[in-house]
Design a protein around this motif. Structure first.
Motif, mmCIF file in Angstrom:
data_model
loop_
_atom_site.group_PDB
_atom_site.id
_atom_site.type_symbol
_atom_site.label_atom_id
_atom_site.label_comp_id
_atom_site.label_asym_id
_atom_site.label_seq_id
_atom_site.Cartn_x
_atom_site.Cartn_y
_atom_site.Cartn_z
ATOM 1 N N SER A 169 13.716 45.907 30.223
ATOM 2 C CA SER A 169 13.521 44.481 29.948
ATOM 3 C C SER A 169 12.033 44.128 29.920
ATOM 4 O O SER A 169 11.639 43.125 29.344
ATOM 5 N N PHE A 170 11.210 44.963 30.529
ATOM 6 C CA PHE A 170 9.753 44.716 30.479
ATOM 7 C C PHE A 170 9.218 44.860 29.055
ATOM 8 O O PHE A 170 8.203 44.290 28.703
ATOM 9 N N PRO B 127 9.464 41.252 25.976
ATOM 10 C CA PRO B 127 8.472 40.271 25.533
ATOM 11 C C PRO B 127 7.369 40.894 24.704
ATOM 12 O O PRO B 127 6.811 40.233 23.837
ATOM 13 N N LEU B 128 7.069 42.166 24.941
ATOM 14 C CA LEU B 128 6.034 42.837 24.155
ATOM 15 C C LEU B 128 6.405 42.844 22.684
ATOM 16 O O LEU B 128 5.594 42.597 21.818
ATOM 17 N N GLN C 92 8.415 40.795 21.192
ATOM 18 C CA GLN C 92 8.415 39.448 20.639
ATOM 19 C C GLN C 92 7.029 39.017 20.191
ATOM 20 O O GLN C 92 6.885 38.278 19.238
ATOM 21 N N ALA C 93 6.003 39.493 20.924
ATOM 22 C CA ALA C 93 4.650 39.035 20.636
ATOM 23 C C ALA C 93 4.133 39.592 19.313
ATOM 24 O O ALA C 93 3.251 39.018 18.704
ATOM 25 N N ARG D 174 1.628 35.739 11.975
ATOM 26 C CA ARG D 174 2.135 34.399 11.741
ATOM 27 C C ARG D 174 1.127 33.584 10.980
ATOM 28 O O ARG D 174 -0.032 33.964 10.831
#
Lengths: 328, 131, 191
Positions: free
Chosen positions: B28-29, B32-33, B35-36, B40
């Motif tokens: 789970s760590f 977020p990596l 996602q970043a 954009r």
């Protein structure tokens, strides 16, 4: 775990902190403004609360420089000098910049020229109605043009020809970036980059301590880079024939003129110059572009702390001897 | 001592369960990596951010400036201006942009469109583009 | 024994009630104690109260688990003065999801699963439930989920610690004469 409302508040703070850390190139750290007809971008590291006033001040300084050197504004030093027929007292700042410009004009045998105002107006490359002038018109516009066209004594500037029009397009933008960097430096900023339409000034290194990486645009292939330069505390300016141009009868006329012919210089596609300050890099890029790959390379080679990458008209690359040290 | 507790106090099933859950937690760590990542597009007017969108989703949208509405299109990871109320249409002529740090600007309509790159771009690519 | 006249099933029921009340009281005490504990990371709670919930589960079964968990949250919040505050909602949602997961784990894998396994499931359920409610009600920002891995890691560790503590407590209680009957009932199931 969430026993008390304060803890919920602390959680909120932590989330905000994480969100701030997570977003690369966070909004707060890149700010843009439209100054001198181009898009100016300032990016810096640090607390936005603390440095936003510094960025405001840097933008304001650039606007001030624009007002001083714009040939569009009638009250600017440059416009008044252009319209006066007698020796004219400019501000100390203008005199100093004109001195620097003249030095580069001499070094480049007149390839860099600050007295091309009339010529640029004649062509009107950046206006809505550009035109290809006649030989007669060109001759008129080039009358009195050259590195010795301006005599500068203290703050008094006199023109060799009263009709001479001053245009600092090749140096004023770079100077404005230098000023903006100076303002940021004084405000305690240690890592910043100012980019005014390709005139890039770097203060220190990136916020993570690594040097900045500057991609150099390929002059013909929009999606490609010529190379990447690894720089700290330097200025990079690229002049290219692809920036602003118009086409007539299948010929492309761009905005960098050769003072000898009055026509756009034809020997280069683009020139990138790395120097200690942006104003010099700006002027030298124009000078080397006009001189062409061989002479241009010679000019950049003989100057200390200056490196360059020239793309000749046939697409070949010419590098100064020290440039390789800046490439990865 | 920890090892002996591990052997004595946990049933065989507990050990398997804890190991599986530990693996889940560790993986789970990485979430977020991931996602970043992803470039954009950021549209701003003056100092205000008007709009942020990921570049990997094709879409069209309209943004309003002082002159009226400017239409933008994202397709195949690139952005371009489809239509603009400004007189010279330079922004349309600027074509497509897709790379980190590239800009589209409609000066009369006060819109600045900037591409912000992946965080990995900072290692492999460049910070600023000289052109 | 003075109660020899009472039939043993009734005695067992009274005993059960008394012990459950005792477990709840202890759980509330631990809950309160933990909230008062100075903590460098305020929202990282070990969840000591869960030791009692686990003990109740392994001694008296699923129903006891739910009674101890819910009563602990209600009474504990009442004592801390956070009843029906956002903090209480978080606590409740965490507690509900934790108890749900513990029940499921116990139901599905008993008798293979020990207190440590159940405890770890509960701890992970607790943080997940809290973050879910925090996200739904308080902070509608996706980056809250970036906290999840850290919370989960901490929950894993605290869950094991609690599980081990519960394991010791259960062993001790089952060895006590008051639970002799129960131990006989449990048979080889718990050794």
């Amino acid at each position: 775990m969430f026993g008390r409302p304060q803890l919920v508040f602390l959680l909120l703070l932590l989330v905000a902190g994480l969100a701030w850390l997570r977003l690369p190139g966070d909004e707060q750290r890149v700010r843009t403004a439209l100054i001198m007809g181009t898009l100016v971008e300032i990016r810096l590291a640090g607390d936005p609360q603390q440095f936003n006033p510094a960025i405001d001040a840097a933008f304001a300084e650039m606007s001030r420089v624009e007002k001083l050197f714009s040939s569009q504004l009638a009250e600017s030093d440059v416009s008044q000098l252009s319209f006066s027929t007698e020796p004219f007292q400019v501000t100390e700042e203008s005199a100093a910049l004109l001195q620097r410009g003249r030095q580069i004009a001499r070094q480049s045998d007149g390839a860099f020229d600050m007295s091309l105002g009339a010529l640029k107006q004649l062509w009107g490359v950046e206006t809505e109605n550009p035109q290809v002038p006649s030989a007669e018109q060109l001759q008129q516009a080039l009358a009195g043009v050259g590195p010795e066209a301006l005599q500068i004594e203290g703050r008094t500037v006199s023109k060799s020809n009263p009709h001479l029009q001053i245009d600092l397009g090749g140096i004023a933008k770079g100077y404005a970036v230098d000023r903006a960097l100076e303002i940021l430096r004084r405000a305690g900023v240690t890592s910043a980059a100012v980019n005014a339409g390709g005139d890039i000034g770097l203060l220190g290194s990136r916020e993570d301590g690594k040097p900045w990486r500057i991609g150099i645009q390929h002059p013909r292939k929009q999606d490609e880079l010529l190379t990447t330069l690894i720089l700290t505390d330097r200025a990079v300016v690229t002049s290219g024939d692809y920036e602003r141009f118009f086409e007539k009868d299948g010929v492309r006329y761009h905005h960098i003129f050769d003072p000898r012919s009055g026509y756009p210089a034809r020997d280069c596609q683009s020139v990138t110059v790395v120097a200690a300050d942006v104003a010099s890099a700006d002027a030298l890029a124009t000078a080397a572009f006009v001189l062409g790959p061989q002479q241009g390379l010679q000019l950049l080679e003989q100057l200390p702390q200056v490196e360059g990458l020239l793309v000749a008209a046939d697409g070949t690359l010419h590098r100064t001897s020290g440039l390789a040290a800046l490439e990865p | 001592m920890i090892f002996s507790i591990w052997r004595q106090r946990l049933t065989r099933f507990d050990r398997k369960l804890v190991a599986a859950l530990a693996l889940l937690v560790l993986s789970s760590f990485l979430l977020p990596l991931q996602q970043a990542a992803g470039s954009r597009l950021v549209v701003s007017s003056g100092d205000n951010i008007l709009f942020v969108a990921p570049l990997n989703q094709d879409q069209q949208f309209e943004l309003s400036g002082p002159l009226g509405s400017t239409k933008l299109q994202i397709s195949n990871g690139a952005v371009r201006v489809l239509s603009s109320p400004c007189p010279q249409k330079i922004c349309i002529g600027m074509g497509k942009v897709s790379r980190n740090g590239e800009l589209l600007a409609c000066v009369p309509n006060r819109l600045v469109i900037r591409i912000e790159g992946k965080s990995t771009d900072r290692e492999s690519g460049y910070d600023l583009l000289s052109r | 024994m003075t109660c020899s006249a009472v039939n043993s099933a009734e005695l067992e029921q009274v005993r059960r009630r008394v012990f459950l009340a005792l477990f709840i009281a202890l759980a509330v005490a631990l809950h309160t104690f933990e909230a008062l504990l100075p903590n460098p990371l305020p929202w990282f709670r070990i969840g000591l109260a869960n030791i009692l919930a686990l003990t109740a589960l392994y001694i008296y079964g699923l129903r006891a688990l739910w009674i101890v968990s819910l009563a602990r949250i209600l009474v504990g919040s009442l004592i801390l003065g956070t009843l029906f505050s956002p903090g209480f909602l978080l606590s409740l949602s965490g507690g509900l999801l934790a108890t749900l997961l513990m029940s499921l784990g116990y139901r599905l894998w008993q008798p293979k699963i020990g207190p440590v396994g159940v405890s770890v499931l509960g701890a992970l359920g607790h943080v997940s439930g809290q973050l879910l409610i925090a996200w739904l009600l308080i902070i509608r920002h996706p980056s809250i989920w970036m906290l999840l891995p850290f919370f989960l890691l901490f929950a894993l560790i605290s869950g094991m610690v609690n599980g081990l503590a519960a394991d010791l407590l259960i062993k001790f209680l089952l060895g006590h004469p008051a639970f002799l009957r129960l131990r006989n009932l449990a048979g080889g199931n718990y050794s």
